[in-house]
Scaffold this active site. Structure first.
Site, PDB file in Angstrom:
ATOM      1  N   HIS A  10       0.801  -1.234   0.000  1.00 35.23           N
ATOM      2  CA  HIS A  10       0.000   0.000   0.000  1.00 35.23           C
ATOM      3  C   HIS A  10       0.832   1.282   0.000  1.00 35.23           C
ATOM      4  O   HIS A  10       0.600   2.190  -0.794  1.00 35.23           O
ATOM      5  CB  HIS A  10      -0.935   0.005   1.211  1.00 35.23           C
ATOM      6  CG  HIS A  10      -1.950  -1.074   1.156  1.00 35.23           C
ATOM      7  ND1 HIS A  10      -3.150  -0.941   0.497  1.00 35.23           N
ATOM      8  CD2 HIS A  10      -1.945  -2.326   1.652  1.00 35.23           C
ATOM      9  CE1 HIS A  10      -3.847  -2.054   0.604  1.00 35.23           C
ATOM     10  NE2 HIS A  10      -3.138  -2.920   1.305  1.00 35.23           N
ATOM     11  N   SER A  41      -2.724  -7.877   1.099  1.00 32.44           N
ATOM     12  CA  SER A  41      -3.223  -8.841   2.091  1.00 32.44           C
ATOM     13  C   SER A  41      -4.664  -8.548   2.490  1.00 32.44           C
ATOM     14  O   SER A  41      -5.383  -9.454   2.927  1.00 32.44           O
ATOM     15  CB  SER A  41      -2.328  -8.826   3.325  1.00 32.44           C
ATOM     16  OG  SER A  41      -1.043  -9.289   2.984  1.00 32.44           O
ATOM     17  N   SER A 110       8.935   1.880   2.258  1.00 35.51           N
ATOM     18  CA  SER A 110       7.638   1.335   2.677  1.00 35.51           C
ATOM     19  C   SER A 110       7.847  -0.159   2.867  1.00 35.51           C
ATOM     20  O   SER A 110       7.217  -0.990   2.216  1.00 35.51           O
ATOM     21  CB  SER A 110       6.566   1.622   1.630  1.00 35.51           C
ATOM     22  OG  SER A 110       5.313   1.237   2.136  1.00 35.51           O
ATOM     23  N   TYR A 188     -10.638  -3.593  19.280  1.00 37.38           N
ATOM     24  CA  TYR A 188     -11.498  -2.944  18.274  1.00 37.38           C
ATOM     25  C   TYR A 188     -12.877  -2.586  18.817  1.00 37.38           C
ATOM     26  O   TYR A 188     -13.507  -1.646  18.341  1.00 37.38           O
ATOM     27  CB  TYR A 188     -11.687  -3.871  17.059  1.00 37.38           C
ATOM     28  CG  TYR A 188     -10.374  -4.187  16.406  1.00 37.38           C
ATOM     29  CD1 TYR A 188      -9.907  -3.399  15.364  1.00 37.38           C
ATOM     30  CD2 TYR A 188      -9.574  -5.225  16.866  1.00 37.38           C
ATOM     31  CE1 TYR A 188      -8.681  -3.660  14.793  1.00 37.38           C
ATOM     32  CE2 TYR A 188      -8.342  -5.488  16.298  1.00 37.38           C
ATOM     33  CZ  TYR A 188      -7.902  -4.704  15.263  1.00 37.38           C
ATOM     34  OH  TYR A 188      -6.683  -4.946  14.706  1.00 37.38           O
ATOM     35  N   ALA A 298      -1.514  -0.194  12.267  1.00 36.69           N
ATOM     36  CA  ALA A 298      -1.118  -0.840  11.016  1.00 36.69           C
ATOM     37  C   ALA A 298      -2.341  -1.050  10.126  1.00 36.69           C
ATOM     38  O   ALA A 298      -3.021  -2.070  10.213  1.00 36.69           O
ATOM     39  CB  ALA A 298      -0.431  -2.169  11.328  1.00 36.69           C
ATOM     40  N   ALA A 300      -3.918  -0.248   5.994  1.00 38.08           N
ATOM     41  CA  ALA A 300      -3.649   0.185   4.623  1.00 38.08           C
ATOM     42  C   ALA A 300      -4.047   1.645   4.418  1.00 38.08           C
ATOM     43  O   ALA A 300      -3.377   2.389   3.698  1.00 38.08           O
ATOM     44  CB  ALA A 300      -4.419  -0.704   3.656  1.00 38.08           C
TER      45      ALA A 300
HETATM   46  C1  FAD Z   1      -4.827 -10.494   6.272  1.00 39.96           C
HETATM   47  C2  FAD Z   1      -4.740  -8.992   6.337  1.00 39.96           C
HETATM   48  C3  FAD Z   1      -5.872  -8.233   6.094  1.00 39.96           C
HETATM   49  C4  FAD Z   1      -5.789  -6.844   6.154  1.00 39.96           C
HETATM   50  N1  FAD Z   1      -6.933  -6.117   5.926  1.00 39.96           N
HETATM   51  C5  FAD Z   1      -6.879  -4.770   5.982  1.00 39.96           C
HETATM   52  C6  FAD Z   1      -8.045  -3.998   5.688  1.00 39.96           C
HETATM   53  O1  FAD Z   1      -9.116  -4.547   5.377  1.00 39.96           O
HETATM   54  N2  FAD Z   1      -7.952  -2.644   5.765  1.00 39.96           N
HETATM   55  C7  FAD Z   1      -6.786  -2.016   6.094  1.00 39.96           C
HETATM   56  O2  FAD Z   1      -6.757  -0.771   6.134  1.00 39.96           O
HETATM   57  N3  FAD Z   1      -5.657  -2.721   6.349  1.00 39.96           N
HETATM   58  C8  FAD Z   1      -5.675  -4.073   6.296  1.00 39.96           C
HETATM   59  N4  FAD Z   1      -4.535  -4.800   6.523  1.00 39.96           N
HETATM   60  C9  FAD Z   1      -3.272  -4.083   6.878  1.00 39.96           C
HETATM   61  C10 FAD Z   1      -2.534  -3.669   5.627  1.00 39.96           C
HETATM   62  O3  FAD Z   1      -2.369  -4.770   4.783  1.00 39.96           O
HETATM   63  C11 FAD Z   1      -1.189  -3.059   6.009  1.00 39.96           C
HETATM   64  O4  FAD Z   1      -1.415  -1.972   6.867  1.00 39.96           O
HETATM   65  C12 FAD Z   1      -0.454  -2.578   4.769  1.00 39.96           C
HETATM   66  O5  FAD Z   1      -0.175  -3.663   3.923  1.00 39.96           O
HETATM   67  C13 FAD Z   1       0.852  -1.869   5.115  1.00 39.96           C
HETATM   68  O6  FAD Z   1       1.477  -1.515   3.924  1.00 39.96           O
HETATM   69  P1  FAD Z   1       3.029  -1.234   3.864  1.00 39.96           P
HETATM   70  O7  FAD Z   1       3.289  -0.618   2.530  1.00 39.96           O
HETATM   71  O8  FAD Z   1       3.489  -0.543   5.066  1.00 39.96           O
HETATM   72  O9  FAD Z   1       3.782  -2.643   3.966  1.00 39.96           O
HETATM   73  P2  FAD Z   1       3.586  -4.180   3.710  1.00 39.96           P
HETATM   74  O10 FAD Z   1       2.217  -4.511   3.278  1.00 39.96           O
HETATM   75  O11 FAD Z   1       4.150  -4.882   4.893  1.00 39.96           O
HETATM   76  O12 FAD Z   1       4.537  -4.435   2.463  1.00 39.96           O
HETATM   77  C14 FAD Z   1       5.904  -4.186   2.467  1.00 39.96           C
HETATM   78  C15 FAD Z   1       6.448  -4.648   1.131  1.00 39.96           C
HETATM   79  O13 FAD Z   1       7.802  -4.253   1.032  1.00 39.96           O
HETATM   80  C16 FAD Z   1       8.593  -5.325   0.552  1.00 39.96           C
HETATM   81  N5  FAD Z   1       9.938  -5.106   1.087  1.00 39.96           N
HETATM   82  C17 FAD Z   1      10.285  -5.037   2.401  1.00 39.96           C
HETATM   83  N6  FAD Z   1      11.594  -4.801   2.546  1.00 39.96           N
HETATM   84  C18 FAD Z   1      12.099  -4.696   1.303  1.00 39.96           C
HETATM   85  C19 FAD Z   1      13.414  -4.452   0.793  1.00 39.96           C
HETATM   86  N7  FAD Z   1      14.433  -4.271   1.630  1.00 39.96           N
HETATM   87  N8  FAD Z   1      13.596  -4.425  -0.551  1.00 39.96           N
HETATM   88  C20 FAD Z   1      12.536  -4.605  -1.382  1.00 39.96           C
HETATM   89  N9  FAD Z   1      11.268  -4.843  -0.961  1.00 39.96           N
HETATM   90  C21 FAD Z   1      11.061  -4.889   0.371  1.00 39.96           C
HETATM   91  C22 FAD Z   1       7.897  -6.562   1.128  1.00 39.96           C
HETATM   92  O14 FAD Z   1       8.218  -7.725   0.402  1.00 39.96           O
HETATM   93  C23 FAD Z   1       6.426  -6.168   0.986  1.00 39.96           C
HETATM   94  O15 FAD Z   1       5.901  -6.500  -0.270  1.00 39.96           O
HETATM   95  C24 FAD Z   1      -4.555  -6.201   6.457  1.00 39.96           C
HETATM   96  C25 FAD Z   1      -3.401  -6.974   6.681  1.00 39.96           C
HETATM   97  C26 FAD Z   1      -3.492  -8.350   6.620  1.00 39.96           C
HETATM   98  C27 FAD Z   1      -2.245  -9.160   6.860  1.00 39.96           C
END
Ligand code: FAD
Length: 452
Positions: A10, A41, A110, A188, A298, A300
């Site tokens: 995200h 996810s 991110s 929640y 945490a 999205a």
């Molecule tokens: C089952 C589930 C359901 C969810 N449902 C919701 C919902 O309905 N609504 C909501 O608001 N939130 C929901 N969430 C939470 C949401 O998914 C997270 O808050 C969001 O994905 C966070 O995004 P992010 O970009 O911080 O990191 P992440 O999703 O953790 O992604 C990080 C990405 O960076 C990549 N990465 C990491 N380090 C490196 C590196 N050094 N080099 C290259 N790539 C790297 C990883 O492989 C990964 O793809 C849910 C989460 C889960 C697990």
């Protein structure tokens, strides 16, 4: 301007989108260490339940789409080191094992989080799963149709654990949810809601084993067969561990300032301790509107907002990250709930003094028959006892009235009080609601309580 964005979920996606929108000729390099760009996810439950058929559709963007927009997309390429002095990242290409350095003008991290692995004996047994990312989605899907899996233990009753439990119960498995907190979903919802939802889950064969901590996983021939807590022993064929997350920031130690939990410290403009390195998403804290303090939330929604704000700032438009309220929603079988801000059950931990009122009624006027979609609604409004400032709310019904919570989120952000909400103009039509919206009714009840 050359921007490197690390992570394709995200936060990374929104950063890239934001840069493209405001400065399409910027040079963007977008890195994902996994073999798939932009898996979400949040869509996992829909995939596991068969609503979305193809796991590869659970994404925002494909490399081809983004390349067509001029973004340089690098999948299976991990950033393993950052050197802020030379503005360089070290890239390891897992596809061909070739390594290289790339320079940046601005870097956006991110990197997100990984599932927290419980440090108990047996945590590395086969069939101890997590629920995050595409690889786990594929493995979990296979278990939903595996006839040897009869019992499933889910650890953690946040929204991920509840989604997992519902998926496997619908797949015909016996599910037990273990949580060290005394109620399911307790971060929640308050107990007026979780009591009903716990019964709803039990009516679908999902048992709650709450107020107990996991001590160990036991196994035979390397495969998990049971979970032992300080209060019970649960035979199982599959464990799904959803007991929190850990920031994915190992490679950033000594590069930018991290807090005690490994979260990246950022300012209001999402800059880290190095002004040319920005950070967004689950590896950071967000400003929490009800308290004005930074919190770990945490979601999205927060990662997307931060991605947009980071894009603006790195391109030179100063924009502070707006405070958020941690709004979220979920369905639990026939019930739909949403919550935002402070709850009675989380107020102490947040150091907030609050009062709450609960309103229960039918969603529509009494003359509308149940089978025309009229059903009970529970709405709880939380406010400051000093001045009636709105701090949070929770709503639940079998009718989908969750969107009301977005109004409360706005009220929190705008620092409105129950006096503002009591007579706010909300529409009425018997096919939708009542002449006094449940939010008006709750605010009027809160005023009475304040005036006592
Ligand atoms: C089952 C589930 C359901 C969810 N449902 C919701 C919902 O309905 N609504 C909501 O608001 N939130 C929901 N969430 C939470 C949401 O998914 C997270 O808050 C969001 O994905 C966070 O995004 P992010 O970009 O911080 O990191 P992440 O999703 O953790 O992604 C990080 C990405 O960076 C990549 N990465 C990491 N380090 C490196 C590196 N050094 N080099 C290259 N790539 C790297 C990883 O492989 C990964 O793809 C849910 C989460 C889960 C697990």
């Amino acid at each position: 301007m050359k921007v490197i964005v690390v992570g394709s979920s995200h936060g990374g996606y929104e950063t890239v989108r934001g840069i493209l929108a405001d400065q399409p000729d910027a040079e963007i390099q977008w890195y994902e260490k996994g073999d798939f760009l932009s898996f979400l996810s949040c869509g996992m439950q829909l995939y596991l339940e068969g609503v979305v058929k193809d796991v590869n559709n659970v994404r925002y963007a494909t490399p081809a789409d983004m390349s067509a927009k001029g973004v340089h997309v690098y999948v299976e390429q991990e950033i393993t080191k950052v050197d802020p002095t030379s503005h360089t990242v070290h890239v390891v290409n897992h596809g061909n094992n070739v390594e290289r350095d790339e320079t940046y003008d601005k870097l956006v991290l991110s990197v997100g989080a990984v599932p927290f692995e419980l440090p108990v004996p047996g945590h590395d047994l086969a069939n101890v799963y997590a629920m995050r990312g595409r690889d786990w989605a594929i493995k979990l899907k296979a278990k939903t149709v595996d006839p040897t899996v009869k019992n499933v233990v889910v650890i953690g009753s946040g929204y991920i654990g509840i989604e997992a439990a519902e998926v496997f119960a619908k797949a015909g498995k016996q599910v037990t949810i273990v949580d060290m907190l005394p109620r399911l979903l307790s971060l929640y919802l308050d107990d007026e809601f979780t009591t009903i939802l716990t019964k709803e889950l039990a009516s679908h064969g999902i048992q709650a084993a709450v107020g107990q901590g996991v001590k160990s996983f036991e196994g035979i021939d390397g495969q998990v067969t049971s979970v032992t807590t300080d209060k019970g022993h649960y035979p199982t064929d599959l464990v799904i561990s959803a007991a929190g997350i850990q920031a994915n920031t190992g490679m950033l130690k000594g590069v930018v300032d991290l807090d005690d939990h490994g979260l990246i410290k950022i300012n209001d403009y999402l800059q880290t301790s190095d002004p040319d390195i920005y950070a967004v998403g689950d590896a950071t804290l967000v400003p929490f509107a009800p308290t004005g303090k930074n919190n770990r939330i945490a979601l999205a929604t927060n990662a997307r907002r931060q991605g947009r704000v980071a894009a603006k700032n790195l391109l030179g438009t100063k924009l502070a990250m707006p405070a958020v309220s941690g709004s979220s929603a979920l369905s639990v079988f026939d019930y739909h709930f949403a919550s935002t801000g402070v709850k009675a059950g989380t107020a102490d931990k947040l150091g907030v003094d609050c009062e709450s009122v609960l309103v229960t009624d039918t969603v529509r006027p009494a003359f509308v028959p149940d089978d025309a979609g009229n059903d009970q609604v529970w709405f709880k409004l939380t406010y400051a006892p000093t001045d009636g400032r709105i701090l949070g709310a929770q709503i639940m019904s079998k009718v989908d009235v969750t969107a009301n919570i977005n109004t409360i989120s706005l009220a929190i952000q705008a620092k409105l009080t129950v006096y503002d909400l009591a007579y706010t103009d909300f529409f009425f039509q018997p096919g939708f609601d009542r002449p006094w919206n449940v939010m008006n009714v709750a605010a009027q009840k809160a005023i009475k309580a304040l005036e006592k």
